[in-house]
Design an enzyme around this catalytic site. Structure first.
Site, short mmCIF file in Angstrom:
data_model
loop_
_atom_site.label_atom_id
_atom_site.label_comp_id
_atom_site.label_asym_id
_atom_site.label_seq_id
_atom_site.Cartn_x
_atom_site.Cartn_y
_atom_site.Cartn_z
N ASP A 82 3.59 6.68 5.32
CA ASP A 82 3.60 7.88 4.48
C ASP A 82 2.18 8.45 4.41
O ASP A 82 1.23 7.71 4.10
CB ASP A 82 4.11 7.50 3.08
CG ASP A 82 4.43 8.71 2.22
OD1 ASP A 82 4.68 9.79 2.78
OD2 ASP A 82 4.45 8.55 0.98
N ARG A 259 8.67 3.97 -9.70
CA ARG A 259 7.58 3.40 -10.51
C ARG A 259 7.94 3.46 -11.99
O ARG A 259 7.74 2.50 -12.74
CB ARG A 259 6.28 4.19 -10.31
CG ARG A 259 5.72 4.11 -8.91
CD ARG A 259 4.42 4.88 -8.84
NE ARG A 259 3.89 4.89 -7.48
CZ ARG A 259 2.63 5.14 -7.17
NH1 ARG A 259 1.76 5.42 -8.11
NH2 ARG A 259 2.22 5.12 -5.92
N ARG A 280 9.11 -14.02 -13.01
CA ARG A 280 10.42 -13.63 -12.47
C ARG A 280 11.27 -12.97 -13.53
O ARG A 280 12.09 -12.10 -13.24
CB ARG A 280 11.13 -14.86 -11.89
CG ARG A 280 10.41 -15.42 -10.68
CD ARG A 280 10.87 -16.81 -10.36
NE ARG A 280 10.58 -17.75 -11.44
CZ ARG A 280 10.63 -19.08 -11.31
NH1 ARG A 280 10.96 -19.62 -10.15
NH2 ARG A 280 10.35 -19.86 -12.34
O1 TD4 Z 1 4.95 10.88 -0.17
N1 TD4 Z 1 5.41 10.57 -1.40
C1 TD4 Z 1 5.01 9.29 -2.00
C2 TD4 Z 1 3.52 9.29 -2.18
C3 TD4 Z 1 3.07 8.03 -2.84
C4 TD4 Z 1 1.70 7.62 -2.36
O2 TD4 Z 1 1.03 7.09 -3.44
P1 TD4 Z 1 -0.03 5.94 -3.22
O3 TD4 Z 1 -1.10 6.51 -2.30
O4 TD4 Z 1 -0.50 5.65 -4.60
O5 TD4 Z 1 0.71 4.79 -2.58
C5 TD4 Z 1 6.20 11.48 -2.06
O6 TD4 Z 1 6.34 12.60 -1.58
C6 TD4 Z 1 6.89 11.07 -3.34
O7 TD4 Z 1 6.67 11.97 -4.37
P2 TD4 Z 1 6.99 11.65 -5.92
O8 TD4 Z 1 7.67 12.89 -6.43
O9 TD4 Z 1 7.90 10.48 -6.00
O10 TD4 Z 1 5.68 11.43 -6.59
ZN ZN Z 2 4.34 12.81 -0.05
#
Ligand code: TD4
Ligand code: ZN
Ligand code: CA
Length: 307
Positions: A82, A259, A280
């Site tokens: 991502d 989260r 746990r």
């Molecule tokens: O791409 N994402 C998730 C991004 C999370 C990355 O965060 P970290 O760098 O802290 O891991 C989204 O598009 C999700 O969006 P949302 O609406 O759930 O915030």
């Molecule tokens: Zn994103």
């Protein structure tokens, strides 16, 4: 089954107009929740790791864990990077066994974005890995913003067409009014659905909705009830998912809602059962809460029963 390239599951979603959920994971509990529900709902899923997830958990742990989990179920699972920041991260993830990567060059100029995306595509496609790119800037559509300012942020259909032709990415993340995190809109939630439809007609490829968490009231109330603070949090309403999918979205990214669900459940245990110190018994309810959200999203996105 073994991890699948995201491209393999995109084809059906694009043809039949539904979306596959991307669920971000950082640890065992979130992963187990996502995979258990994928199997229960017979739905393809995308397990995503961000750069900071990789930093937190370690890429070797993440890949081993996701592969192990995917191989135990019959629903198809893709492992996706991502918001990959550069070619180095793309190469690292492709080499480590990811089956999809996002290269996020959206902060640069159009030409720079094309160049970094093209390089990622070159590397990834040779190895059977799918590539998502991003064009435009994520951010809420506010009423007091004029048309020019809005256009500067949201994905431009002409640019998108040129971008995809030149970069040859498989999927495109579009900016249509959403933003990351729990504070997406100052007042009413607004998505530019017509823009999605126009871009889809021009490109035909899978489109991706980032910043798509709903920040549902139940999750917010529970967090606050057990001592959390998120004043003014606001997300994407359920009806907007359906409209976005009908217009051409095939992948919807969810992190914030997971989260919130996890932390709400953990807070409840800590508040109501101060004597508990078995991790746990603290993390388990968090995992259950994540499962409930994944189930809801899969049903809303129309991917249930498609595996
Ligand atoms: O791409 N994402 C998730 C991004 C999370 C990355 O965060 P970290 O760098 O802290 O891991 C989204 O598009 C999700 O969006 P949302 O609406 O759930 O915030
Ligand atoms: Zn994103
Ligand atoms: Ca970006």
């Amino acid at each position: 089954m073994p991890l699948v390239p995201l491209k393999d599951v995109y084809a059906d979603a694009n043809k039949k107009r539904y979306a596959i959920g991307q669920f971000n994971v950082n640890n065992l509990e979130f992963l187990q929740a996502v995979l258990e529900i994928a199997e229960e709902k017979k739905s393809p899923v995308i397990v995503a790791a961000s750069s900071s997830a990789i930093k937190y958990a370690g890429i070797d742990y993440l890949v081993a864990m996701v592969k192990t989990g995917a191989e135990k179920i019959s629903a198809p699972v893709a492992l996706h990077l991502d918001h990959g920041a550069n070619q180095e991260e793309v190469v690292m993830c492709v080499d480590a066994g990811f089956t999809s990567v996002m290269i996020d060059g959206s902060h640069g100029t159009l030409e720079e974005n094309i160049a970094v995306t093209r390089a990622a595509v070159e590397y990834a496609h040779k190895r059977g890995v799918t590539v998502e790119a991003e064009l435009g800037r994520l951010g809420g559509i506010e009423d007091d913003v004029n048309v020019d300012e809005r256009e500067a942020f949201l994905t431009d259909p002409d640019e998108a067409e040129r971008f995809v032709k030149k970069s040859r990415c498989d999927a495109l993340a579009v900016a249509v009014g959403t933003s990351h995190g729990a504070y997406k809109f100052k007042s009413e939630a607004k998505l530019d659905i017509e823009r999605i439809a126009v871009i889809k007609r021009r490109l035909g490829i899978p489109l991706v909705l980032h910043g798509a968490s709903g920040v549902p009231k139940e999750l917010l109330d529970k967090l606050v009830k057990f001592g959390g603070e998120m004043p003014g949090a606001k997300g994407v309403p359920d009806e907007a998912y359906q409209k976005a999918i009908a217009a051409g979205i095939n992948k919807i990214n969810i992190d914030t809602d997971l989260r919130m669900a996890f932390v709400g459940a953990v807070r409840q245990v800590l508040v109501e059962q101060p004597k508990v110190f078995d991790p746990r018994k603290i993390l388990g309810p968090g995992r259950e809460a994540v499962k409930n959200i994944v189930r809801q999203k899969i049903e809303l996105f129309g991917s249930a029963g498609r595996a």
